[in-house]
Design a protein around this motif. Structure first.
Motif, PDB file in Angstrom:
ATOM      1  N   ILE A 157     -61.379 -22.778 -15.413  1.00  0.00           N
ATOM      2  CA  ILE A 157     -60.909 -22.422 -14.407  1.00  0.00           C
ATOM      3  C   ILE A 157     -60.019 -20.976 -14.617  1.00  0.00           C
ATOM      4  O   ILE A 157     -60.399 -19.819 -13.909  1.00  0.00           O
ATOM      5  N   ALA A 158     -59.330 -20.843 -15.496  1.00  0.00           N
ATOM      6  CA  ALA A 158     -58.580 -19.465 -15.814  1.00  0.00           C
ATOM      7  C   ALA A 158     -59.664 -18.510 -16.212  1.00  0.00           C
ATOM      8  O   ALA A 158     -59.641 -17.304 -15.867  1.00  0.00           O
ATOM      9  N   ARG A 159     -60.545 -18.938 -17.291  1.00  0.00           N
ATOM     10  CA  ARG A 159     -61.514 -17.871 -17.707  1.00  0.00           C
ATOM     11  C   ARG A 159     -62.280 -17.273 -16.226  1.00  0.00           C
ATOM     12  O   ARG A 159     -62.628 -16.253 -16.344  1.00  0.00           O
ATOM     13  N   ALA A 160     -62.700 -18.235 -15.349  1.00  0.00           N
ATOM     14  CA  ALA A 160     -63.617 -17.847 -14.318  1.00  0.00           C
ATOM     15  C   ALA A 160     -62.710 -17.200 -13.326  1.00  0.00           C
ATOM     16  O   ALA A 160     -63.600 -16.001 -12.839  1.00  0.00           O
ATOM     17  N   PHE A 161     -61.822 -17.492 -12.963  1.00  0.00           N
ATOM     18  CA  PHE A 161     -60.667 -17.082 -11.924  1.00  0.00           C
ATOM     19  C   PHE A 161     -60.380 -15.477 -12.519  1.00  0.00           C
ATOM     20  O   PHE A 161     -60.200 -14.731 -11.542  1.00  0.00           O
ATOM     21  N   THR A 162     -60.159 -15.216 -13.676  1.00  0.00           N
ATOM     22  CA  THR A 162     -59.566 -14.153 -14.187  1.00  0.00           C
ATOM     23  C   THR A 162     -60.770 -12.894 -14.213  1.00  0.00           C
ATOM     24  O   THR A 162     -60.655 -11.723 -14.029  1.00  0.00           O
ATOM     25  N   SER A 163     -61.975 -13.480 -14.555  1.00  0.00           N
ATOM     26  CA  SER A 163     -63.194 -12.573 -14.799  1.00  0.00           C
ATOM     27  C   SER A 163     -63.899 -12.388 -13.266  1.00  0.00           C
ATOM     28  O   SER A 163     -64.819 -11.553 -13.222  1.00  0.00           O
ATOM     29  N   GLY A 164     -63.636 -13.304 -12.343  1.00  0.00           N
ATOM     30  CA  GLY A 164     -64.388 -13.304 -10.916  1.00  0.00           C
ATOM     31  C   GLY A 164     -65.596 -13.906 -11.215  1.00  0.00           C
ATOM     32  O   GLY A 164     -66.445 -13.960 -10.201  1.00  0.00           O
ATOM     33  N   ASP A 165     -65.921 -14.897 -12.349  1.00  0.00           N
ATOM     34  CA  ASP A 165     -67.070 -15.606 -12.143  1.00  0.00           C
ATOM     35  C   ASP A 165     -66.927 -16.913 -11.462  1.00  0.00           C
ATOM     36  O   ASP A 165     -66.034 -17.289 -11.035  1.00  0.00           O
ATOM     37  N   THR A 166     -68.238 -17.170 -11.024  1.00  0.00           N
ATOM     38  CA  THR A 166     -68.184 -18.739 -10.385  1.00  0.00           C
ATOM     39  C   THR A 166     -67.934 -19.620 -11.493  1.00  0.00           C
ATOM     40  O   THR A 166     -68.547 -19.690 -12.495  1.00  0.00           O
ATOM     41  N   LEU A 167     -66.822 -20.750 -11.050  1.00  0.00           N
ATOM     42  CA  LEU A 167     -66.482 -21.653 -12.035  1.00  0.00           C
ATOM     43  C   LEU A 167     -67.699 -22.781 -11.804  1.00  0.00           C
ATOM     44  O   LEU A 167     -68.044 -23.274 -10.628  1.00  0.00           O
ATOM     45  N   LYS A 168     -68.173 -23.133 -12.972  1.00  0.00           N
ATOM     46  CA  LYS A 168     -69.366 -24.118 -13.066  1.00  0.00           C
ATOM     47  C   LYS A 168     -68.855 -25.613 -13.312  1.00  0.00           C
ATOM     48  O   LYS A 168     -68.064 -25.758 -14.673  1.00  0.00           O
ATOM     49  N   VAL A 169     -68.336 -26.639 -12.581  1.00  0.00           N
ATOM     50  CA  VAL A 169     -67.725 -27.859 -12.854  1.00  0.00           C
ATOM     51  C   VAL A 169     -68.739 -29.081 -13.159  1.00  0.00           C
ATOM     52  O   VAL A 169     -69.756 -29.131 -12.219  1.00  0.00           O
ATOM     53  N   ARG A 170     -68.601 -29.593 -14.263  1.00  0.00           N
ATOM     54  CA  ARG A 170     -69.427 -30.735 -14.765  1.00  0.00           C
ATOM     55  C   ARG A 170     -68.355 -32.100 -14.305  1.00  0.00           C
ATOM     56  O   ARG A 170     -67.274 -31.887 -14.303  1.00  0.00           O
ATOM     57  N   ASN A 171     -68.973 -33.199 -14.344  1.00  0.00           N
ATOM     58  CA  ASN A 171     -68.392 -34.345 -14.303  1.00  0.00           C
ATOM     59  C   ASN A 171     -67.451 -34.269 -12.880  1.00  0.00           C
ATOM     60  O   ASN A 171     -66.224 -34.575 -12.974  1.00  0.00           O
ATOM     61  N   ALA A 172     -67.854 -33.762 -11.785  1.00  0.00           N
ATOM     62  CA  ALA A 172     -66.920 -33.239 -10.705  1.00  0.00           C
ATOM     63  C   ALA A 172     -66.302 -34.589  -9.906  1.00  0.00           C
ATOM     64  O   ALA A 172     -64.947 -34.464  -9.602  1.00  0.00           O
ATOM     65  N   ARG A 173     -66.787 -35.571 -10.268  1.00  0.00           N
ATOM     66  CA  ARG A 173     -66.027 -36.847  -9.330  1.00  0.00           C
ATOM     67  C   ARG A 173     -65.241 -37.638 -10.419  1.00  0.00           C
ATOM     68  O   ARG A 173     -64.571 -38.941 -10.208  1.00  0.00           O
ATOM     69  N   SER A 174     -65.107 -37.292 -11.841  1.00  0.00           N
ATOM     70  CA  SER A 174     -64.524 -38.096 -12.924  1.00  0.00           C
ATOM     71  C   SER A 174     -62.973 -38.100 -12.387  1.00  0.00           C
ATOM     72  O   SER A 174     -62.485 -37.029 -12.279  1.00  0.00           O
ATOM     73  N   ILE A 175     -62.336 -39.076 -12.565  1.00  0.00           N
ATOM     74  CA  ILE A 175     -60.916 -39.355 -12.365  1.00  0.00           C
ATOM     75  C   ILE A 175     -60.158 -39.177 -13.706  1.00  0.00           C
ATOM     76  O   ILE A 175     -60.595 -40.108 -14.528  1.00  0.00           O
ATOM     77  N   ARG A 176     -59.208 -38.483 -13.702  1.00  0.00           N
ATOM     78  CA  ARG A 176     -58.443 -38.223 -14.856  1.00  0.00           C
ATOM     79  C   ARG A 176     -56.983 -38.465 -14.576  1.00  0.00           C
ATOM     80  O   ARG A 176     -56.415 -38.128 -13.605  1.00  0.00           O
TER      81      ARG A 176
END
Length: 349
Positions: free
Chosen positions: A203-222
Protein backbone atom coordinates in the motif's frame (compact mmCIF):
# COMPACT_ATOMS: atom_id res chain seq x y z
CA UNK A 1 9.42 0.66 33.07
CA UNK A 2 12.03 0.60 35.85
CA UNK A 3 12.45 -3.13 35.33
CA UNK A 4 14.25 -2.52 32.03
CA UNK A 5 16.67 0.18 33.12
CA UNK A 6 20.24 -1.13 32.84
CA UNK A 7 19.19 -4.63 31.75
CA UNK A 8 21.48 -6.33 29.23
CA UNK A 9 19.14 -7.32 26.40
CA UNK A 10 20.07 -9.21 23.23
CA UNK A 11 17.67 -8.95 20.28
CA UNK A 12 18.19 -11.34 17.38
CA UNK A 13 16.80 -9.96 14.14
CA UNK A 14 17.23 -6.44 15.50
CA UNK A 15 17.65 -4.99 11.99
CA UNK A 16 14.17 -6.11 10.93
CA UNK A 17 10.86 -4.27 11.17
CA UNK A 18 9.70 -5.59 14.55
CA UNK A 19 13.26 -5.77 15.86
CA UNK A 20 13.85 -2.09 15.11
CA UNK A 21 10.68 -1.01 16.92
CA UNK A 22 11.57 -3.26 19.88
CA UNK A 23 15.09 -1.81 20.12
CA UNK A 24 13.69 1.73 20.04
CA UNK A 25 11.39 0.87 22.97
CA UNK A 26 14.19 -0.80 24.95
CA UNK A 27 16.54 2.15 24.44
CA UNK A 28 13.83 4.51 25.65
CA UNK A 29 13.48 2.36 28.77
CA UNK A 30 17.19 2.56 29.51
CA UNK A 31 18.24 -0.97 28.57
CA UNK A 32 21.71 -1.88 27.34
CA UNK A 33 20.72 -3.26 23.93
CA UNK A 34 22.77 -5.58 21.75
CA UNK A 35 21.82 -7.09 18.43
CA UNK A 36 22.55 -10.18 16.36
CA UNK A 37 21.35 -10.25 12.76
CA UNK A 38 22.36 -10.38 9.14
CA UNK A 39 23.59 -7.22 7.47
CA UNK A 40 20.56 -4.97 6.92
CA UNK A 41 19.15 -5.42 3.42
CA UNK A 42 17.36 -2.98 1.18
CA UNK A 43 14.06 -3.82 2.85
CA UNK A 44 15.36 -3.01 6.33
CA UNK A 45 15.30 0.74 5.92
CA UNK A 46 13.78 1.46 9.33
CA UNK A 47 16.90 0.25 11.16
CA UNK A 48 18.96 2.83 9.29
CA UNK A 49 16.32 5.58 9.51
CA UNK A 50 16.32 5.26 13.29
CA UNK A 51 20.11 5.37 13.41
CA UNK A 52 20.16 2.20 15.49
CA UNK A 53 23.55 1.03 14.24
CA UNK A 54 25.24 3.74 16.33
CA UNK A 55 22.80 3.67 19.25
CA UNK A 56 23.15 0.04 20.29
CA UNK A 57 25.73 -2.75 20.28
CA UNK A 58 25.24 -3.81 16.65
CA UNK A 59 26.75 -7.04 15.33
CA UNK A 60 26.35 -8.94 12.08
CA UNK A 61 26.00 -12.70 12.47
CA UNK A 62 24.02 -15.51 10.87
CA UNK A 63 22.00 -17.57 13.34
CA UNK A 64 22.69 -20.62 11.18
CA UNK A 65 26.33 -20.31 12.30
CA UNK A 66 26.35 -21.97 15.73
CA UNK A 67 29.86 -20.81 16.61
CA UNK A 68 29.08 -17.19 15.75
CA UNK A 69 25.91 -17.26 17.83
CA UNK A 70 27.76 -18.81 20.76
CA UNK A 71 30.53 -16.21 20.60
CA UNK A 72 28.05 -13.34 20.44
CA UNK A 73 26.10 -14.72 23.39
CA UNK A 74 29.27 -15.11 25.46
CA UNK A 75 30.33 -11.57 24.60
CA UNK A 76 27.03 -9.93 25.54
CA UNK A 77 26.06 -12.24 28.43
CA UNK A 78 22.47 -11.06 28.19
CA UNK A 79 20.01 -11.13 31.04
CA UNK A 80 17.13 -11.22 28.54
CA UNK A 81 17.02 -12.52 24.95
CA UNK A 82 14.32 -11.71 22.41
CA UNK A 83 14.69 -14.12 19.50
CA UNK A 84 13.08 -12.50 16.45
CA UNK A 85 15.52 -13.47 13.69
CA UNK A 86 13.69 -15.50 11.04
CA UNK A 87 12.79 -16.04 7.42
CA UNK A 88 9.32 -14.60 7.85
CA UNK A 89 7.63 -14.60 4.42
CA UNK A 90 5.20 -17.33 3.34
CA UNK A 91 5.67 -16.94 -0.41
CA UNK A 92 9.45 -16.84 -0.09
CA UNK A 93 9.29 -20.10 1.84
CA UNK A 94 7.87 -21.81 -1.26
CA UNK A 95 10.86 -20.57 -3.26
CA UNK A 96 13.47 -21.26 -0.57
CA UNK A 97 12.16 -24.03 1.70
CA UNK A 98 15.56 -25.33 2.81
CA UNK A 99 16.73 -21.86 3.83
CA UNK A 100 13.45 -21.29 5.66
CA UNK A 101 13.81 -24.48 7.70
CA UNK A 102 17.51 -23.87 8.33
CA UNK A 103 16.99 -20.33 9.61
CA UNK A 104 13.81 -20.86 11.59
CA UNK A 105 14.42 -24.30 13.07
CA UNK A 106 18.19 -24.81 13.31
CA UNK A 107 18.76 -21.09 13.86
CA UNK A 108 16.52 -21.24 16.92
CA UNK A 109 18.27 -24.38 18.16
CA UNK A 110 21.60 -22.55 17.84
CA UNK A 111 20.29 -19.63 19.89
CA UNK A 112 18.99 -21.91 22.64
CA UNK A 113 22.20 -23.95 22.66
CA UNK A 114 24.19 -20.73 23.07
CA UNK A 115 21.92 -19.63 25.92
CA UNK A 116 22.46 -23.00 27.54
CA UNK A 117 26.20 -22.31 27.63
CA UNK A 118 26.00 -18.97 29.43
CA UNK A 119 27.62 -18.77 32.87
CA UNK A 120 24.43 -17.32 34.38
CA UNK A 121 20.82 -18.18 33.45
CA UNK A 122 18.76 -15.69 31.50
CA UNK A 123 15.22 -15.14 30.21
CA UNK A 124 14.32 -16.00 26.62
CA UNK A 125 11.26 -14.98 24.60
CA UNK A 126 11.11 -16.78 21.24
CA UNK A 127 8.80 -15.13 18.73
CA UNK A 128 7.02 -17.50 16.35
CA UNK A 129 3.74 -16.71 14.54
CA UNK A 130 -0.03 -17.14 14.52
CA UNK A 131 0.49 -19.55 11.62
CA UNK A 132 1.86 -22.35 13.81
CA UNK A 133 -1.63 -23.82 14.17
CA UNK A 134 -3.17 -26.55 12.05
CA UNK A 135 -5.44 -24.19 10.16
CA UNK A 136 -8.90 -25.59 9.49
CA UNK A 137 -10.12 -22.35 7.84
CA UNK A 138 -12.87 -21.96 10.41
CA UNK A 139 -14.11 -18.99 12.43
CA UNK A 140 -13.11 -20.53 15.76
CA UNK A 141 -10.35 -18.66 17.58
CA UNK A 142 -7.18 -20.72 17.89
CA UNK A 143 -6.01 -21.37 21.43
CA UNK A 144 -2.54 -22.27 22.63
CA UNK A 145 -3.73 -25.83 23.31
CA UNK A 146 -4.81 -26.40 19.69
CA UNK A 147 -2.73 -28.70 17.46
CA UNK A 148 0.30 -27.32 15.63
CA UNK A 149 0.43 -27.64 11.88
CA UNK A 150 1.86 -25.90 8.84
CA UNK A 151 0.72 -26.20 5.23
CA UNK A 152 3.50 -24.06 3.74
CA UNK A 153 7.21 -24.31 4.63
CA UNK A 154 7.16 -21.08 6.64
CA UNK A 155 4.27 -22.16 8.85
CA UNK A 156 5.71 -25.65 9.27
CA UNK A 157 9.11 -24.25 10.20
CA UNK A 158 7.57 -22.07 12.89
CA UNK A 159 5.52 -24.97 14.27
CA UNK A 160 8.77 -26.94 14.40
CA UNK A 161 10.37 -24.01 16.22
CA UNK A 162 7.75 -24.38 18.94
CA UNK A 163 8.73 -28.05 19.32
CA UNK A 164 12.42 -27.17 19.49
CA UNK A 165 11.76 -24.63 22.24
CA UNK A 166 9.69 -27.10 24.23
CA UNK A 167 12.33 -29.79 23.85
CA UNK A 168 15.17 -27.51 24.96
CA UNK A 169 13.12 -26.26 27.90
CA UNK A 170 12.38 -29.76 29.16
CA UNK A 171 15.71 -31.37 28.30
CA UNK A 172 18.24 -28.67 29.19
CA UNK A 173 17.15 -25.14 30.04
CA UNK A 174 14.91 -25.73 33.05
CA UNK A 175 17.72 -27.59 34.78
CA UNK A 176 20.09 -24.61 34.52
CA UNK A 177 17.52 -21.96 35.43
CA UNK A 178 16.90 -20.54 31.95
CA UNK A 179 13.28 -19.42 31.62
CA UNK A 180 11.87 -19.56 28.11
CA UNK A 181 8.48 -18.90 26.53
CA UNK A 182 7.15 -18.50 23.00
CA UNK A 183 5.06 -15.62 21.67
CA UNK A 184 2.64 -16.18 18.78
CA UNK A 185 1.57 -13.13 16.80
CA UNK A 186 1.13 -12.31 13.15
CA UNK A 187 -0.01 -9.79 10.55
CA UNK A 188 1.59 -6.94 12.41
CA UNK A 189 1.34 -3.52 10.81
CA UNK A 190 3.10 -0.24 11.48
CA UNK A 191 5.44 2.29 9.96
CA UNK A 192 8.76 1.17 8.55
CA UNK A 193 7.90 -2.28 7.20
CA UNK A 194 9.20 -2.46 3.62
CA UNK A 195 9.17 -6.23 3.10
CA UNK A 196 7.99 -7.65 -0.19
CA UNK A 197 4.73 -9.61 -0.36
CA UNK A 198 3.12 -7.81 2.57
CA UNK A 199 -0.01 -5.77 2.04
CA UNK A 200 0.85 -2.65 4.08
CA UNK A 201 4.27 -2.09 2.49
CA UNK A 202 2.57 -2.68 -0.88
CA UNK A 203 0.00 0.00 0.00
CA UNK A 204 2.71 2.47 1.01
CA UNK A 205 4.76 1.88 -2.15
CA UNK A 206 1.73 2.18 -4.44
CA UNK A 207 0.22 5.25 -2.79
CA UNK A 208 3.60 7.03 -2.60
CA UNK A 209 4.34 6.45 -6.28
CA UNK A 210 0.76 6.93 -7.53
CA UNK A 211 0.62 3.39 -8.90
CA UNK A 212 -2.43 1.15 -8.64
CA UNK A 213 -2.28 -1.22 -5.67
CA UNK A 214 -2.67 -4.84 -6.79
CA UNK A 215 -4.32 -6.84 -4.01
CA UNK A 216 -3.93 -10.62 -3.75
CA UNK A 217 -5.99 -12.78 -1.40
CA UNK A 218 -8.50 -9.95 -1.10
CA UNK A 219 -10.98 -11.87 1.08
CA UNK A 220 -8.48 -13.45 3.45
CA UNK A 221 -9.17 -12.59 7.08
CA UNK A 222 -6.23 -11.73 9.30
CA UNK A 223 -5.66 -10.70 12.95
CA UNK A 224 -4.28 -7.24 12.09
CA UNK A 225 -2.60 -5.40 14.95
CA UNK A 226 -0.23 -2.48 15.33
CA UNK A 227 3.36 -3.53 15.97
CA UNK A 228 3.37 -1.84 19.38
CA UNK A 229 0.65 -4.15 20.72
CA UNK A 230 2.47 -7.50 20.42
CA UNK A 231 5.76 -5.87 21.41
CA UNK A 232 4.10 -4.73 24.64
CA UNK A 233 3.09 -8.36 25.09
CA UNK A 234 6.63 -9.65 24.55
CA UNK A 235 7.96 -7.19 27.11
CA UNK A 236 5.26 -8.15 29.60
CA UNK A 237 6.04 -11.83 29.07
CA UNK A 238 9.74 -11.27 29.76
CA UNK A 239 8.86 -9.40 32.95
CA UNK A 240 6.64 -12.29 34.03
CA UNK A 241 9.45 -14.76 33.42
CA UNK A 242 11.60 -12.70 35.79
CA UNK A 243 9.01 -12.85 38.57
CA UNK A 244 8.76 -15.17 41.55
CA UNK A 245 6.05 -17.09 39.67
CA UNK A 246 8.15 -17.58 36.53
CA UNK A 247 7.22 -21.26 36.18
CA UNK A 248 3.62 -20.24 35.42
CA UNK A 249 4.75 -18.36 32.33
CA UNK A 250 7.15 -20.86 30.75
CA UNK A 251 4.60 -21.58 28.09
CA UNK A 252 3.25 -20.28 24.76
CA UNK A 253 1.13 -17.14 24.46
CA UNK A 254 -1.02 -15.67 21.69
CA UNK A 255 -0.90 -11.92 21.03
CA UNK A 256 -3.56 -10.62 18.68
CA UNK A 257 -6.43 -8.15 18.34
CA UNK A 258 -9.89 -8.37 19.84
CA UNK A 259 -12.25 -10.60 17.81
CA UNK A 260 -14.12 -7.55 16.46
CA UNK A 261 -10.90 -6.42 14.78
CA UNK A 262 -10.46 -9.55 12.64
CA UNK A 263 -10.79 -8.04 9.15
CA UNK A 264 -10.16 -9.11 5.58
CA UNK A 265 -7.62 -7.56 3.23
CA UNK A 266 -10.19 -5.44 1.38
CA UNK A 267 -11.33 -3.89 4.65
CA UNK A 268 -7.72 -3.05 5.45
CA UNK A 269 -7.26 -1.36 2.05
CA UNK A 270 -10.50 0.62 2.38
CA UNK A 271 -9.52 1.80 5.86
CA UNK A 272 -6.12 2.87 4.54
CA UNK A 273 -7.85 4.89 1.82
CA UNK A 274 -9.53 6.97 4.53
CA UNK A 275 -6.08 8.36 5.37
CA UNK A 276 -4.24 8.35 2.04
CA UNK A 277 -5.50 8.80 -1.50
CA UNK A 278 -4.83 5.92 -3.86
CA UNK A 279 -6.20 3.32 -6.28
CA UNK A 280 -6.46 -0.44 -5.99
CA UNK A 281 -7.69 -3.50 -7.89
CA UNK A 282 -8.38 -7.09 -6.94
CA UNK A 283 -5.69 -9.38 -8.35
CA UNK A 284 -6.58 -12.51 -6.38
CA UNK A 285 -5.03 -15.49 -8.16
CA UNK A 286 -6.80 -18.81 -7.48
CA UNK A 287 -3.71 -20.67 -8.74
CA UNK A 288 -1.23 -18.91 -6.44
CA UNK A 289 0.61 -20.94 -3.75
CA UNK A 290 -1.61 -21.69 -0.76
CA UNK A 291 -1.93 -19.08 1.97
CA UNK A 292 -4.36 -19.19 4.89
CA UNK A 293 -7.79 -17.79 4.12
CA UNK A 294 -9.01 -17.32 7.68
CA UNK A 295 -6.92 -17.25 10.83
CA UNK A 296 -7.84 -15.73 14.19
CA UNK A 297 -6.36 -16.10 17.67
CA UNK A 298 -7.80 -16.37 21.15
CA UNK A 299 -5.93 -13.99 23.47
CA UNK A 300 -7.59 -15.07 26.70
CA UNK A 301 -4.45 -16.73 28.08
CA UNK A 302 -2.43 -13.54 27.63
CA UNK A 303 -5.28 -11.46 29.03
CA UNK A 304 -5.83 -13.54 32.16
CA UNK A 305 -2.30 -14.69 32.96
CA UNK A 306 -0.24 -11.73 31.78
CA UNK A 307 -2.74 -8.92 32.21
CA UNK A 308 -2.10 -7.96 28.59
CA UNK A 309 -4.71 -6.69 26.14
CA UNK A 310 -4.43 -4.82 22.82
CA UNK A 311 -4.59 -1.04 23.18
CA UNK A 312 -4.97 0.12 19.58
CA UNK A 313 -7.85 -1.46 17.67
CA UNK A 314 -8.00 -1.97 13.91
CA UNK A 315 -9.06 1.59 13.04
CA UNK A 316 -6.40 3.23 15.23
CA UNK A 317 -3.72 0.81 14.05
CA UNK A 318 -4.38 1.58 10.38
CA UNK A 319 -4.56 5.32 11.07
CA UNK A 320 -1.21 5.41 12.87
CA UNK A 321 0.40 3.22 10.23
CA UNK A 322 -0.78 5.26 7.26
CA UNK A 323 0.14 8.50 9.01
CA UNK A 324 3.68 7.19 9.56
CA UNK A 325 4.17 6.27 5.89
CA UNK A 326 2.50 9.42 4.58
CA UNK A 327 4.62 11.71 6.74
CA UNK A 328 7.76 9.71 5.92
CA UNK A 329 7.04 10.26 2.20
CA UNK A 330 7.00 14.00 2.93
CA UNK A 331 10.46 13.81 4.48
CA UNK A 332 9.50 14.09 8.15
CA UNK A 333 11.94 13.00 10.88
CA UNK A 334 11.55 9.22 11.13
CA UNK A 335 13.02 8.80 14.59
CA UNK A 336 10.91 11.60 16.00
CA UNK A 337 7.71 10.15 14.47
CA UNK A 338 8.49 6.66 15.76
CA UNK A 339 9.32 7.85 19.25
CA UNK A 340 6.15 9.98 19.33
CA UNK A 341 3.98 6.97 18.45
CA UNK A 342 5.70 4.88 21.13
CA UNK A 343 5.11 7.61 23.71
CA UNK A 344 1.45 7.98 22.73
CA UNK A 345 0.93 4.22 22.93
CA UNK A 346 2.58 3.85 26.34
CA UNK A 347 0.75 6.86 27.74
CA UNK A 348 -2.56 5.36 26.63
CA UNK A 349 -3.38 8.13 24.17
Amino acid sequence: MGFWKGKRVLVTGHTGFKGSWLCEILLARGSSVSGLALEPGNEQVLFRQLGLETRLNHSVSDIRNAAAVRDRMQSVRPQIVFHLAAQSLVRRSYLEPLETFAVNVMGTANVLEAVRGLPEPCIVVVVTTDKVYQNREWEQLYRETDPLGGHDPYSASKAATELVVNSYRNSFLAAVGVRVATARAGNVIGGGDWALDRIVPDIARAFTSGDTLKVRNARSIRPWQHVLDPLAGYLRLAEALASDKASEFEDCFNFGPEPVDQRNVVELVLEALRHWEGRWEDRTDPHAPHEAGHLALSIERSRTRLGWAPRWGFVRAVKETMQWYREAAKGQDIRQMTQAQIAAFEEGQ
